[in-house]
Design a protein around this motif. Sequence first.
Motif, PDB file in Angstrom:
ATOM      1  N   ILE A 160      22.471  25.866  20.973  1.00  0.00           N
ATOM      2  CA  ILE A 160      21.931  26.112  22.309  1.00  0.00           C
ATOM      3  C   ILE A 160      20.443  25.782  22.322  1.00  0.00           C
ATOM      4  CG2 ILE A 160      21.443  27.854  24.076  1.00  0.00           C
ATOM      5  CD1 ILE A 160      23.918  29.375  23.109  1.00  0.00           C
ATOM      6  N   ALA A 161      20.004  25.017  23.331  1.00  0.00           N
ATOM      7  CA  ALA A 161      18.583  24.733  23.541  1.00  0.00           C
ATOM      8  C   ALA A 161      18.213  25.278  24.914  1.00  0.00           C
ATOM      9  CB  ALA A 161      18.309  23.236  23.460  1.00  0.00           C
ATOM     10  N   GLU A 162      17.523  26.405  24.925  1.00  0.00           N
ATOM     11  CA  GLU A 162      17.179  27.096  26.176  1.00  0.00           C
ATOM     12  C   GLU A 162      15.944  27.954  25.930  1.00  0.00           C
ATOM     13  OE1 GLU A 162      16.489  28.394  29.437  1.00  0.00           O
ATOM     14  OE2 GLU A 162      18.446  27.395  29.571  1.00  0.00           O
ATOM     15  N   ASP A 163      14.885  27.738  26.729  1.00  0.00           N
ATOM     16  CA  ASP A 163      13.649  28.493  26.508  1.00  0.00           C
ATOM     17  C   ASP A 163      13.677  29.867  27.167  1.00  0.00           C
ATOM     18  OD1 ASP A 163      11.575  28.118  29.213  1.00  0.00           O
ATOM     19  OD2 ASP A 163      13.394  26.925  29.073  1.00  0.00           O
ATOM     20  N   ASN A 164      14.610  30.095  28.086  1.00  0.00           N
ATOM     21  CA  ASN A 164      14.758  31.412  28.700  1.00  0.00           C
ATOM     22  C   ASN A 164      15.524  32.306  27.726  1.00  0.00           C
ATOM     23  OD1 ASN A 164      15.944  33.633  30.198  1.00  0.00           O
ATOM     24  ND2 ASN A 164      15.362  32.555  32.077  1.00  0.00           N
ATOM     25  N   ALA A 165      14.807  33.220  27.097  1.00  0.00           N
ATOM     26  CA  ALA A 165      15.413  34.046  26.048  1.00  0.00           C
ATOM     27  C   ALA A 165      16.595  34.848  26.561  1.00  0.00           C
ATOM     28  CB  ALA A 165      14.362  34.983  25.455  1.00  0.00           C
ATOM     29  N   LEU A 166      16.487  35.361  27.785  1.00  0.00           N
ATOM     30  CA  LEU A 166      17.571  36.168  28.347  1.00  0.00           C
ATOM     31  C   LEU A 166      18.839  35.345  28.519  1.00  0.00           C
ATOM     32  CD1 LEU A 166      18.350  38.958  29.438  1.00  0.00           C
ATOM     33  CD2 LEU A 166      17.575  38.199  31.700  1.00  0.00           C
ATOM     34  N   VAL A 169      24.544  22.790  23.935  1.00  0.00           N
ATOM     35  CA  VAL A 169      24.276  23.183  25.317  1.00  0.00           C
ATOM     36  C   VAL A 169      22.767  23.124  25.496  1.00  0.00           C
ATOM     37  CG1 VAL A 169      24.497  24.988  27.056  1.00  0.00           C
ATOM     38  CG2 VAL A 169      26.308  24.670  25.348  1.00  0.00           C
ATOM     39  N   VAL A 170      22.291  22.278  26.410  1.00  0.00           N
ATOM     40  CA  VAL A 170      20.857  21.991  26.499  1.00  0.00           C
ATOM     41  C   VAL A 170      20.332  22.137  27.923  1.00  0.00           C
ATOM     42  CG1 VAL A 170      19.066  20.289  25.974  1.00  0.00           C
ATOM     43  CG2 VAL A 170      21.180  20.319  24.635  1.00  0.00           C
ATOM     44  N   ASP A 171      19.228  22.868  28.075  1.00  0.00           N
ATOM     45  CA  ASP A 171      18.547  22.958  29.357  1.00  0.00           C
ATOM     46  C   ASP A 171      17.819  21.642  29.616  1.00  0.00           C
ATOM     47  OD1 ASP A 171      17.269  23.707  31.663  1.00  0.00           O
ATOM     48  OD2 ASP A 171      16.116  25.335  30.769  1.00  0.00           O
ATOM     49  N   VAL A 172      17.859  21.144  30.854  1.00  0.00           N
ATOM     50  CA  VAL A 172      17.185  19.891  31.188  1.00  0.00           C
ATOM     51  C   VAL A 172      15.689  19.980  30.921  1.00  0.00           C
ATOM     52  CG1 VAL A 172      16.449  18.444  33.120  1.00  0.00           C
ATOM     53  CG2 VAL A 172      18.862  19.015  32.860  1.00  0.00           C
ATOM     54  N   ARG A 173      15.070  21.092  31.320  1.00  0.00           N
ATOM     55  CA  ARG A 173      13.616  21.224  31.228  1.00  0.00           C
ATOM     56  C   ARG A 173      13.238  22.239  30.148  1.00  0.00           C
ATOM     57  NH1 ARG A 173      11.758  21.005  37.612  1.00  0.00           N
ATOM     58  NH2 ARG A 173      12.806  19.032  38.078  1.00  0.00           N
ATOM     59  N   LEU A 174      12.466  21.749  29.181  1.00  0.00           N
ATOM     60  CA  LEU A 174      12.034  22.587  28.058  1.00  0.00           C
ATOM     61  C   LEU A 174      10.520  22.467  27.881  1.00  0.00           C
ATOM     62  CD1 LEU A 174      14.820  21.748  25.428  1.00  0.00           C
ATOM     63  CD2 LEU A 174      14.587  23.882  26.723  1.00  0.00           C
ATOM     64  N   ARG A 188       5.215  21.338  36.490  1.00  0.00           N
ATOM     65  CA  ARG A 188       6.085  22.313  35.854  1.00  0.00           C
ATOM     66  C   ARG A 188       7.080  22.830  36.869  1.00  0.00           C
ATOM     67  NH1 ARG A 188       4.885  26.998  31.675  1.00  0.00           N
ATOM     68  NH2 ARG A 188       6.592  28.416  32.135  1.00  0.00           N
ATOM     69  N   GLY A 189       8.318  23.047  36.426  1.00  0.00           N
ATOM     70  CA  GLY A 189       9.325  23.586  37.337  1.00  0.00           C
ATOM     71  C   GLY A 189      10.430  24.219  36.577  1.00  0.00           C
ATOM     72  N   ALA A 190      11.333  24.861  37.284  1.00  0.00           N
ATOM     73  CA  ALA A 190      12.473  25.511  36.640  1.00  0.00           C
ATOM     74  C   ALA A 190      13.438  24.490  36.131  1.00  0.00           C
ATOM     75  CB  ALA A 190      13.153  26.450  37.633  1.00  0.00           C
ATOM     76  N   GLY A 191      14.197  24.834  35.078  1.00  0.00           N
ATOM     77  CA  GLY A 191      15.151  23.893  34.521  1.00  0.00           C
ATOM     78  C   GLY A 191      16.394  23.816  35.328  1.00  0.00           C
TER      79      GLY A 191
END
Length: 233
Positions: free
Chosen positions: A5-11, A50-55, A230-233
């Motif tokens: 998993i690649a996601e900067d939102n820890a929650l 599983v990868v978030d678009v924006r990191l 900067r914006g949300a992923g």
Amino acid sequence: MRILIAEDNALLAQGLSAMLEALGNEVLATAEDAGSFVTAALTHRPDVAVVDVRLPPTFTDEGIRAALHARELLPGLPVLVLSQYVEDTYARELIADGTGVGYLLKDRVARVDDFLDALHRVAAGGTALDPEVVRQLLVTRGDPLARLTGREREVLAMMAQGYGNSEIAARLVVTERAVHKHVGNVFLKFGLPPEDSGDRRVLAVLTYLGAPQRAASASPPARFPRRGSRGAG
């Protein structure tokens, strides 16, 4: 499945990990930025990422570019990309990269069955696109779609989501033979080879829809520009 998993939102990362492991999967690692994701992919060689678009650090397109880079280093690495919004160009670049790819909106994760279905399909080398992504690709593709009947558009949209003929037939309450005919008509009207075998046909249609010009053109799909805000992923 063995999942990265690649996601900067820890929650969100913790929630995904807990859900997937509760269902019997193994979460190999969670990465918070593009560089650590690529390193983890090379180290663990997951069944699917599983990868978030924006990191971090710019929160623009690091995630998708890292996913594409990881697939260059590990050919065929299945990648399911998550995004807060529909970004047509992101979807197009991912589609052009080959099979074993998916693009879902993040609210789809809350629909556990849909998310797991997409994850398993991508891990198996298939294609899974969010219906909203498909809708926007159909809208932005323009004139070629005007040649399709309403039913052919419905079939095309379901093909683009990765469904096979039997699944499409069940959802439209028609015979599989009728679906096969509609699929043939779609390929004929798009000037594509009449290939009707699983994800190869899906990829062909998606590549056609994602390209800035006819699929038969020698020009490759356009690369999207980098964004500076900067914006949300």
